[in-house]
Design a protein around this motif. Structure first.
Motif, PDB file in Angstrom:
ATOM      1  N   THR A  23      -4.133 -10.270   5.899  1.00 38.83           N
ATOM      2  CA  THR A  23      -3.622  -8.902   5.939  1.00 38.83           C
ATOM      3  C   THR A  23      -3.416  -8.393   4.519  1.00 38.83           C
ATOM      4  OG1 THR A  23      -2.482  -9.369   8.009  1.00 38.83           O
ATOM      5  CG2 THR A  23      -1.783  -7.410   6.783  1.00 38.83           C
ATOM      6  N   PRO A  24      -4.022  -7.272   4.173  1.00 42.97           N
ATOM      7  CA  PRO A  24      -3.847  -6.749   2.811  1.00 42.97           C
ATOM      8  C   PRO A  24      -2.407  -6.330   2.561  1.00 42.97           C
ATOM      9  CG  PRO A  24      -4.963  -5.135   4.210  1.00 42.97           C
ATOM     10  CD  PRO A  24      -4.884  -6.417   5.000  1.00 42.97           C
ATOM     11  N   ILE A  25      -2.034  -6.353   1.294  1.00 38.11           N
ATOM     12  CA  ILE A  25      -0.683  -5.923   0.917  1.00 38.11           C
ATOM     13  C   ILE A  25      -0.536  -4.438   1.214  1.00 38.11           C
ATOM     14  CG2 ILE A  25       0.899  -5.621  -1.021  1.00 38.11           C
ATOM     15  CD1 ILE A  25      -0.361  -8.093  -2.288  1.00 38.11           C
ATOM     16  N   GLN A  26       0.573  -4.081   1.834  1.00 35.88           N
ATOM     17  CA  GLN A  26       0.819  -2.685   2.177  1.00 35.88           C
ATOM     18  C   GLN A  26       1.657  -2.045   1.077  1.00 35.88           C
ATOM     19  OE1 GLN A  26       2.445  -4.007   6.043  1.00 35.88           O
ATOM     20  NE2 GLN A  26       1.117  -2.491   6.996  1.00 35.88           N
ATOM     21  N   ASP A  27       1.085  -1.059   0.421  1.00 33.14           N
ATOM     22  CA  ASP A  27       1.797  -0.374  -0.648  1.00 33.14           C
ATOM     23  C   ASP A  27       1.248   1.039  -0.799  1.00 33.14           C
ATOM     24  OD1 ASP A  27      -0.677  -1.049  -1.690  1.00 33.14           O
ATOM     25  OD2 ASP A  27       0.069  -1.484  -3.697  1.00 33.14           O
ATOM     26  N   PHE A  28       1.985   1.860  -1.533  1.00 32.56           N
ATOM     27  CA  PHE A  28       1.513   3.211  -1.842  1.00 32.56           C
ATOM     28  C   PHE A  28       2.315   3.744  -3.026  1.00 32.56           C
ATOM     29  CE2 PHE A  28       5.121   3.956   0.953  1.00 32.56           C
ATOM     30  CZ  PHE A  28       5.730   5.092   0.445  1.00 32.56           C
ATOM     31  N   TRP A  29       1.779   4.796  -3.634  1.00 29.39           N
ATOM     32  CA  TRP A  29       2.443   5.472  -4.739  1.00 29.39           C
ATOM     33  C   TRP A  29       3.115   6.749  -4.248  1.00 29.39           C
ATOM     34  CZ3 TRP A  29       3.882   4.273  -9.470  1.00 29.39           C
ATOM     35  CH2 TRP A  29       3.267   3.209 -10.131  1.00 29.39           C
ATOM     36  N   GLU A  30       4.277   7.016  -4.799  1.00 23.70           N
ATOM     37  CA  GLU A  30       4.965   8.295  -4.598  1.00 23.70           C
ATOM     38  C   GLU A  30       4.976   9.024  -5.939  1.00 23.70           C
ATOM     39  OE1 GLU A  30       9.471   9.962  -3.528  1.00 23.70           O
ATOM     40  OE2 GLU A  30       9.035   7.807  -3.488  1.00 23.70           O
ATOM     41  N   TRP A  31       4.394  10.231  -5.947  1.00 26.01           N
ATOM     42  CA  TRP A  31       4.275  11.006  -7.184  1.00 26.01           C
ATOM     43  C   TRP A  31       4.965  12.351  -7.033  1.00 26.01           C
ATOM     44  CZ3 TRP A  31      -1.576   9.725  -6.904  1.00 26.01           C
ATOM     45  CH2 TRP A  31      -1.814   8.471  -7.468  1.00 26.01           C
ATOM     46  N   GLU A  32       6.094  12.531  -7.709  1.00 25.39           N
ATOM     47  CA  GLU A  32       6.739  13.835  -7.792  1.00 25.39           C
ATOM     48  C   GLU A  32       6.080  14.595  -8.933  1.00 25.39           C
ATOM     49  OE1 GLU A  32       9.900  16.907  -8.359  1.00 25.39           O
ATOM     50  OE2 GLU A  32       8.707  15.749  -9.761  1.00 25.39           O
ATOM     51  N   MET A  33       5.763  15.871  -8.728  1.00 24.40           N
ATOM     52  CA  MET A  33       4.881  16.519  -9.697  1.00 24.40           C
ATOM     53  C   MET A  33       5.588  17.430 -10.702  1.00 24.40           C
ATOM     54  SD  MET A  33       2.932  19.869  -8.385  1.00 24.40           S
ATOM     55  CE  MET A  33       2.801  20.241 -10.121  1.00 24.40           C
ATOM     56  N   GLY A  34       6.871  17.706 -10.519  1.00 27.66           N
ATOM     57  CA  GLY A  34       7.479  18.667 -11.426  1.00 27.66           C
ATOM     58  C   GLY A  34       7.575  20.032 -10.769  1.00 27.66           C
ATOM     59  N   ASP A  35       7.572  21.080 -11.565  1.00 27.37           N
ATOM     60  CA  ASP A  35       7.839  22.400 -10.990  1.00 27.37           C
ATOM     61  C   ASP A  35       7.090  23.490 -11.743  1.00 27.37           C
ATOM     62  OD1 ASP A  35      10.136  23.799 -12.985  1.00 27.37           O
ATOM     63  OD2 ASP A  35      10.023  21.615 -13.067  1.00 27.37           O
ATOM     64  N   TRP A  36       6.848  24.582 -11.027  1.00 28.82           N
ATOM     65  CA  TRP A  36       6.342  25.797 -11.666  1.00 28.82           C
ATOM     66  C   TRP A  36       7.499  26.610 -12.249  1.00 28.82           C
ATOM     67  CZ3 TRP A  36       1.722  27.599 -13.095  1.00 28.82           C
ATOM     68  CH2 TRP A  36       1.646  28.942 -13.482  1.00 28.82           C
ATOM     69  N   ARG A  37       8.676  26.510 -11.676  1.00 24.10           N
ATOM     70  CA  ARG A  37       9.837  27.342 -12.012  1.00 24.10           C
ATOM     71  C   ARG A  37      10.055  27.446 -13.520  1.00 24.10           C
ATOM     72  NH1 ARG A  37      15.293  25.752 -12.718  1.00 24.10           N
ATOM     73  NH2 ARG A  37      16.795  27.458 -12.348  1.00 24.10           N
TER      74      ARG A  37
END
Length: 738
Positions: free
Chosen positions: A310-324
């Protein structure tokens, strides 16, 4: 006549063929939605797909430059980038008053949003259906339910106009080699409170079930590999679990998505708002509350290449910032299943050239467990590694693209490779992919940051652009990278899980602070005094003396005990939490008590853990220092009393017995006055601290009064004056030595 008929039939046949061909092209190149909601969009060169993400626009009637800049820069940029999709991940409007204290929907901001987006779509040349916008918490301020008169998102957003009414929507970008599944979801409160107690995502069990179904839609139907991307507004650190305890992270790990794209936090908290999630066999109790570094676990463990593992289960979380404030735009590319991104900053104006390296990947923020597995186990063909690859978007024709690789082994960045990149020949491409062959095996190394890549592009107008230097690891090793303390606070702390432990820990500490010394006085009848502490110095004696002094002023001690029970058992205040209606609802530490819509009058608590922005600052920055300074005032009084008594005792032998009482009184008054005015500087300092605590408390009260339109006497009295009253009482009771 026969000939004319045949010619007419021939022309008709050709016309039908051309029409059929045109329809087929439109279905492939533009958009064709099938019954299952799948969208097929034309691929880029060499099957590369890229999308654009924008977030936290915060269009405001008080800050019109946000919308003006968006219309000026984003439309032309999209026309150059020509993405497959445009994802706008929440907080489309600001919903705040000019003083930032009242937070509810403003229809004028939504009218402006619709107008600006229509302008951007027209200038970009993209189809409207390629745009996916989502609610953020600002877009649900004061909205009691979807479809009400203040639900302007449903009326003015692109998703609302196109009938995307569900909480979960998906779109598939399909190329010759693979499918790219994008699943967006709206996890804002189903009952939208006004801010500031509307801060978290609240995925329901039904939403998680729908999300699970959308992410699995190709699992048994597709012969092609599927890359899965999810997008929403809230980072997972600001997403509460469902009623059953299930979380978004559980769903994402189950499907091993490549990345979760979000917004909400803004660049003000830091530039490294990224987080790697990995399913762990070794569960630590702290994992429920904290992740201390960007990478949850080491990716350098032994690779198991056995079939069926079974492959390792993982993922990336990317918060991108803001236009404000940051005027940020992100381009995300998927190149043969590997996901990369580049951030673009429009604060300095139009970007004439944008470069997005797609291979090799940045070893800090883009490497997943599959990268090393694929390399070590040779799961992909060697041709996948044989070229440096980058997308180049330019207003003017590109004159040259150069890739440079630096070796940092010596401690400096030494140039080891400089090579020109050639544009990929693809007549059907929608963008420019540049390639450069290289000997990738020469860059295998045990260090994930020995080699660094930089790409330079020049256009025909003589303009040049350089990418930032980025480390890479051809063999899939990940560079460990740490957050700053602010980044850790917003990305590494699971606030939904921390709220109740922090709340009850604070309350237990307060009760222990007040009850333990009282119990020592009442039951063992052991008293700790300043005189005993001076005679037998020690930490325990000092602490217990300090605590018991507060207990000796009964009205003050009972006042604090009563206030703590008030915080647990009673409503803190009442306020208006919706745009509509005039009904005031009350808030406790459990949330806002909202009457359910079934008409039975039953109350449910809404807004937990969002209310932590009110509850925890009050406990930690008002109640805690107030109790400490109260204890300090009583301790200072005890010291003052002992000094007075010691002075009187010393003068006792010099006084005549027949005038002892008079002289004692005179000296006592004189000494007390002298010490009080000249020596009690600690008391003066503590009084200043009391004023500072009251000032902070009153400023917070002012914020809440404005936010929820309260009457300070009818809706706010207990919460508003209790702490200042107790501090004032402490100052008065400790004024004299007696």
């Amino acid at each position: 006549m026969k000939l004319r008929t045949q010619n007419h039939r021939g022309r008709s046949t050709k016309l039908l063929l051309l029409l059929h061909l045109a329809v087929a092209i439109l279905c492939d190149i533009c958009i064709a939605e099938s019954n299952d909601g799948v969208t097929h969009i034309k691929e880029g060169p060499d099957s590369v797909v890229w999308v654009v993400q924008l977030s936290d626009l915060h269009f405001s009637v008080h800050h019109t430059n946000r919308a003006l800049d968006f219309a000026e820069f984003v439309g032309p940029a999209l026309s150059v980038i020509n993405p497959s999709l445009v994802l706008i991940t929440g907080d489309l409007t600001d919903g705040k008053s000019k003083d930032l204290l009242t937070m509810k929907q403003n229809e004028n901001e939504w009218v402006e949003y619709r107008s600006v987006l229509n302008t951007v779509i027209e200038r970009s040349g993209l189809d409207k259906s390629l745009f996916f916008d989502l609610r953020g918490n600002h877009d649900s301020f004061g909205v009691p339910f979807v479809g009400c008169s203040s639900d302007f998102f449903s009326k003015y957003s692109i998703s609302g106009q196109l009938g995307r009414n569900g909480r979960v929507n998906s779109v598939t970008v399909e190329t010759e080699e693979r499918k790219h599944l994008f699943v967006g979801f709206d996890s804002t409160m189903s009952i939208g409170l006004r801010g500031p107690t509307n801060l978290f995502g609240h995925p329901t069990d039904q939403l998680l079930k729908d999300l699970d179904l959308k992410l699995s839609q190709w699992d048994s139907q597709s012969e092609k590999p599927v890359t899965k991307i999810s997008f929403g507004h809230f980072p997972l650190s600001f997403s509460a679990p469902s009623i059953s305890g299930r979380t978004l992270e559980d769903v994402f790990l189950k499907h091993s998505i490549s990345a979760y794209l979000c917004g909400h936090l803004h660049i003000g908290f830091g530039l490294n708002l990224k987080r790697h999630h990995q399913l762990s066999d070794h569960f630590s109790p702290l994992q429920k509350f904290f992740q201390f570094n960007i990478h949850q676990r080491s990716l350098e463990s032994t690779v198991n290449c056995s079939v069926g593992v079974t492959p390792i289960q993982d993922f990336w979380e990317w918060e991108m910032g803001d236009w404000r404030k940051s005027r940020a735009l992100r381009i995300l590319a998927i190149d043969r299943g590997q996901v990369s991104y580049a951030d673009v900053d429009f604060k300095s104006g139009t970007k004439h050239i944008i470069i997005l390296p797609t291979f090799p990947l940045d070893s800090r923020f883009m490497i997943t467990s599959s990268c090393r597995h694929n390399y070590e186990c040779k799961s992909v063909t060697p041709s996948s590694y044989e070229k440096i690859r980058a997308l180049v978007f330019s207003v003017a024709p590109v004159a040259s693209v150069v890739a440079r690789i630096y070796d940092s082994k010596s401690g400096n960045l030494d140039l080891v490779v400089e090579t020109h990149m050639i544009r990929h020949a693809d007549e059907n491409g929608t963008g420019d992919l540049y390639l450069a062959p290289w000997n990738y095996k020469a860059f295998e190394d045990a260090s994930p940051d020995r080699y660094w890549l930089q790409i330079e592009a020049n256009d025909s107008a003589g303009r040049s652009t350089l990418t930032e230097l980025r480390p890479f690891s051809i063999n899939g090793l990940s560079l460990k990278f740490s957050w700053s303390w602010k980044e850790f606070m917003v990305m590494g702390c699971q606030w939904a899980a921390l709220y109740y432990p922090l709340f009850w820990s604070a309350l237990y500490f307060f009760f222990l602070f007040l009850l333990l010394p009282k119990a020592l006085i009442v039951f063992p009848k052991k008293r700790y005094t300043y005189k005993n502490f001076i005679a037998n110095k020690g930490l325990v004696n000092g602490v217990l003396w300090f605590l018991q002094e507060l207990c000796r002023i009964n009205t003050l001690w009972f006042g604090w005990i009563a206030y703590l029970f008030y915080l647990i058992l009673s409503p803190w205040f009442m306020g208006q939490v919706f745009n509509e209606g005039e009904n005031m609802v009350y808030m406790t530490y459990k949330g806002w008590a909202i009457e359910t819509s079934n008409g039975e009058g039953k109350l449910e608590y809404v807004g937990s853990p969002d209310i932590l922005v009110v509850v925890l600052p009050h406990l930690l920055f008002v109640v805690l220092p107030a109790i400490f300074v109260t204890g300090a005032l009583t301790a200072e009084r005890a010291i003052f009393r002992e000094h007075v008594l010691a002075f009187l005792e010393k003068k006792k032998d010099d006084l005549r017995m027949d005038s002892r009482k008079t002289v004692l009184n005179d000296h006592h008054s004189s000494i007390a006055s002298n010490v009080h005015l000249c020596k009690r500087w600690i008391r003066k300092l503590l009084c200043v601290v009391c004023v500072a605590i009251c000032w902070k408390h009153f400023m917070k009260c002012r914020t809440l009064l404005k936010a929820y339109e309260m009457n300070p006497v009818l809706h706010f009295l207990g919460y508003g004056i209790s702490v200042p009253f107790l501090l004032a009482h402490a100052i008065i009771k400790t004024r004299n030595a007696g």
